[in-house]
Scaffold this motif. Structure first.
Motif, PDB file in Angstrom:
ATOM      1  N   SER A   1      42.334  41.308  41.199  1.00  0.00           N
ATOM      2  CA  SER A   1      43.770  41.451  40.994  1.00  0.00           C
ATOM      3  C   SER A   1      44.245  40.537  42.198  1.00  0.00           C
ATOM      4  CB  SER A   1      44.096  42.842  41.148  1.00  0.00           C
ATOM      5  OG  SER A   1      45.604  43.116  41.453  1.00  0.00           O
ATOM      6  N   LYS A   2      45.113  39.529  41.828  1.00  0.00           N
ATOM      7  CA  LYS A   2      45.367  38.875  42.980  1.00  0.00           C
ATOM      8  C   LYS A   2      46.339  39.680  43.951  1.00  0.00           C
ATOM      9  CE  LYS A   2      47.068  34.995  45.001  1.00  0.00           C
ATOM     10  NZ  LYS A   2      48.109  33.865  45.031  1.00  0.00           N
ATOM     11  N   SER A   3      47.336  40.430  43.279  1.00  0.00           N
ATOM     12  CA  SER A   3      48.181  41.148  44.258  1.00  0.00           C
ATOM     13  C   SER A   3      47.318  42.248  44.926  1.00  0.00           C
ATOM     14  CB  SER A   3      49.511  41.561  43.503  1.00  0.00           C
ATOM     15  OG  SER A   3      49.016  42.713  42.491  1.00  0.00           O
ATOM     16  N   GLY A   4      46.435  42.741  43.965  1.00  0.00           N
ATOM     17  CA  GLY A   4      45.529  43.828  44.751  1.00  0.00           C
ATOM     18  C   GLY A   4      46.506  45.359  44.565  1.00  0.00           C
ATOM     19  N   THR A   5      47.646  45.244  43.848  1.00  0.00           N
ATOM     20  CA  THR A   5      48.357  46.451  43.682  1.00  0.00           C
ATOM     21  C   THR A   5      48.972  46.663  42.236  1.00  0.00           C
ATOM     22  OG1 THR A   5      50.441  45.104  43.915  1.00  0.00           O
ATOM     23  CG2 THR A   5      49.342  46.001  45.862  1.00  0.00           C
TER      24      THR A   5
ATOM     25  N   GLU B   1      47.925  48.756  36.289  1.00  0.00           N
ATOM     26  CA  GLU B   1      47.013  48.856  35.254  1.00  0.00           C
ATOM     27  C   GLU B   1      45.510  48.835  35.667  1.00  0.00           C
ATOM     28  OE1 GLU B   1      49.727  47.151  35.089  1.00  0.00           O
ATOM     29  OE2 GLU B   1      50.684  47.425  33.014  1.00  0.00           O
ATOM     30  N   PRO B   2      45.204  47.604  36.356  1.00  0.00           N
ATOM     31  CA  PRO B   2      43.761  47.425  36.927  1.00  0.00           C
ATOM     32  C   PRO B   2      43.439  48.510  38.094  1.00  0.00           C
ATOM     33  CG  PRO B   2      45.190  45.578  37.483  1.00  0.00           C
ATOM     34  CD  PRO B   2      45.922  46.471  36.509  1.00  0.00           C
ATOM     35  N   ALA B   3      44.475  49.075  38.604  1.00  0.00           N
ATOM     36  CA  ALA B   3      44.000  49.907  39.682  1.00  0.00           C
ATOM     37  C   ALA B   3      43.812  51.365  39.307  1.00  0.00           C
ATOM     38  CB  ALA B   3      45.464  49.992  40.724  1.00  0.00           C
TER      39      ALA B   3
ATOM     40  N   GLY C   1      48.373  33.960  39.198  1.00  0.00           N
ATOM     41  CA  GLY C   1      47.460  34.584  38.380  1.00  0.00           C
ATOM     42  C   GLY C   1      47.269  33.850  36.942  1.00  0.00           C
ATOM     43  N   ARG C   2      48.054  33.089  36.308  1.00  0.00           N
ATOM     44  CA  ARG C   2      48.074  32.619  35.124  1.00  0.00           C
ATOM     45  C   ARG C   2      47.425  31.177  34.994  1.00  0.00           C
ATOM     46  NH1 ARG C   2      53.181  33.518  36.010  1.00  0.00           N
ATOM     47  NH2 ARG C   2      54.709  31.888  36.115  1.00  0.00           N
ATOM     48  N   TYR C   3      47.305  30.602  36.246  1.00  0.00           N
ATOM     49  CA  TYR C   3      46.556  29.386  36.515  1.00  0.00           C
ATOM     50  C   TYR C   3      45.563  29.643  37.207  1.00  0.00           C
ATOM     51  CZ  TYR C   3      51.341  27.326  35.495  1.00  0.00           C
ATOM     52  OH  TYR C   3      52.682  26.991  35.071  1.00  0.00           O
TER      53      TYR C   3
END
Ligand code: PA5
Length: 447
Positions: free
Chosen positions: A139-143, A146-148, A202-204
């Motif tokens: 996770s780029k943002s880390g926040t 869903e993944p958290a 993210g998408r790149y």
């Protein structure tokens, strides 16, 4: 070597050579914004030179991690959503044999945190109960919620299964170098971490550790993937003739078609293992261009299956469509239709022919039918489905998306619209700090 081919001949009823030339300046302006970093979102252009400047130490570290783990685990769980997962899934699916996932003793790649389904995640945890596994939380943002949430579930599961210390050795974090809750957690717990560069959104990000770690863990050659991308990067940057530059041509033609009311682009492939490549492409173009009430709507189909469903609409429905067909020149496996002396099914006219030839005739027949029906067609062909050619394709779509977004007049690197659902979800879940929003939603729901 430039192996990707683009063919725009089947757009000529809608797009003239003169119109293409008339976009030369618009394209040059867009390209200059990309290469000189002078356009909106220019802080997020780190991916442009990424394949040319890939850091050997990062690639080596990933390869070492794969070597250490690959024979110890049966499953590698990739936790992420959007750009933190779709690129991996696109490449892994494209290169995998769907009937022999374990071939070569590589771990099976499984995804989590790309939805909030209770059943999906409960079934996943059950499946992992008697499997040897490791996890990458990306996770780029880390926040991202869903993944958290998925990571909290999997971390607990891993710790219960292996104990806290051994679990730590099975967790990789791929995130920002400084920001976000995931970074804090990774530092505190001592997880092996990979950094997503600040200037790559993210998408790149598939050619950063976001994609490289899980793709390598799946057993694929990330050096070849990067080599393909680097060759495409050099080709596109060097080719000044818009008619010979595939990314320029794709960006120009789709903008001309859009201006003529072709507001939906359908990416069509004839290989089911490209379904997630289509999903990745949908995210790339949808999130990059769909803003300020503008943008081509990216849709996807897999033929010939979808010729028996969406084919009807494409042939005879609303005429706001154009199609981009993704083809593979050389199949990976040999297979011919057998001869049957009884010929009860009447198929001896294709006996002895490659199934791939029949698929290609279906593709040609479909293209001609759709063009006749009012749907222009752009055709993109890869030489074969391997890491090198997929690297070319990934970079081609990324750079063409940046050109196209700038030509459309939007910032191709932000996604302000994805915040609206998050704000409402947090308010509905009672997240601290969202009280006034909760009140507003209550009124809305009563109205
Ligand atoms: O392209 C994007 O930036 C988004 O689609 C993100 O990849 C997605 O929202 C996931 O974000 P993150 O990696 O911060 O969890």
């Amino acid at each position: 070597m430039n192996t990707l081919k683009i063919d725009i001949r089947h757009t000529q009823n809608w797009v003239s050579q003169g119109e293409i030339e008339s976009y030369a300046q618009a394209f040059a302006d867009a390209a200059s914004k990309v290469y000189s970093k002078t356009g909106a979102g220019s802080d997020f252009l780190g991916w442009v030179n990424l394949p040319l400047e890939a850091e050997e130490s990062i690639i080596k570290s990933i390869e070492e991690d794969v070597l250490k783990l690959k024979n110890k685990i049966e499953v590698f769980v990739v936790i992420g959503i959007g750009g933190s997962y779709l690129g991996t899934r696109a490449i892994v699916d494209a290169l995998s044999n769907e009937f022999a996932l374990r071939a070569g003793h590589k771990p099976q790649i499984i995804y989590a945190g790309h939805n909030l389904s209770q059943d999906y995640h409960a079934r996943l945890l059950k499946y992992l109960g008697n499997k040897e596994y490791a996890v990458a939380v990306i996770s780029k943002s880390g926040t991202t919620t869903e993944p958290a949430v998925a990571f909290r579930l999997l971390k607990t599961h891993l710790e219960n299964k292996y104990g806290k210390q051994a679990a730590q050795q099975r967790i990789f974090a791929v995130t920002d170098k400084a920001k976000g809750a995931l970074k804090g957690l990774a530092d505190k717990e001592g997880y092996k971490s990979y950094i997503i560069p600040d200037d790559v959104g993210g998408r790149y990000s598939v050619l950063t550790p976001v994609g490289l770690l899980p793709i390598a863990m799946a057993g694929f050659n990330i050096r070849e993937l990067l080599r393909g991308a680097a060759d495409m990067a050099q080709w596109v940057a060097a080719e000044k003739d818009i008619n010979k530059n595939p990314a320029a041509l794709y960006a120009i033609v789709r903008n001309i078609l859009y201006a003529k009311g072709k507001t939906t682009e359908i990416l069509a492939s004839y290989e089911p293992q490209l379904n997630y490549l289509t999903e990745w492409w949908k995210q790339l173009y949808g999130e990059s261009e769909g803003k300020e009430h503008k943008g081509i709507f990216p849709a996807g189909v897999t033929f010939t299956s979808d010729l028996h469903s969406m084919g009807q609409y494409i042939q005879e429905g609303g005429r706001h469509l154009f199609e981009t067909t993704l083809g593979i020149a050389v199949p990976g496996e040999p297979l011919q239709v057998p001869f049957d002396p009884e010929n009860t099914d009447g198929l001896n006219f294709i006996a002895g022919k490659d199934l791939d030839h029949i698929n290609k005739m279906a593709a040609l027949g479909t293209r001609l039918a759709h063009v006749d029906g009012g749907v222009p067609n752009i055709s993109i062909t890869l030489e074969r489905l391997d890491e090198y050619n997929l690297g070319q394709l990934i970079y081609f779509f990324e750079i063409a998306c940046a050109f196209s977004g700038y030509m459309l007049g939007v910032n191709p690197f932000d996604q302000p619209g994805v915040e609206a659902y998050k704000k409402n979800m947090f308010a509905l879940l009672g997240k601290p700090g969202y009280e006034s929003e909760t009140e507003r939603l209550r009124k809305l729901m009563k109205a």
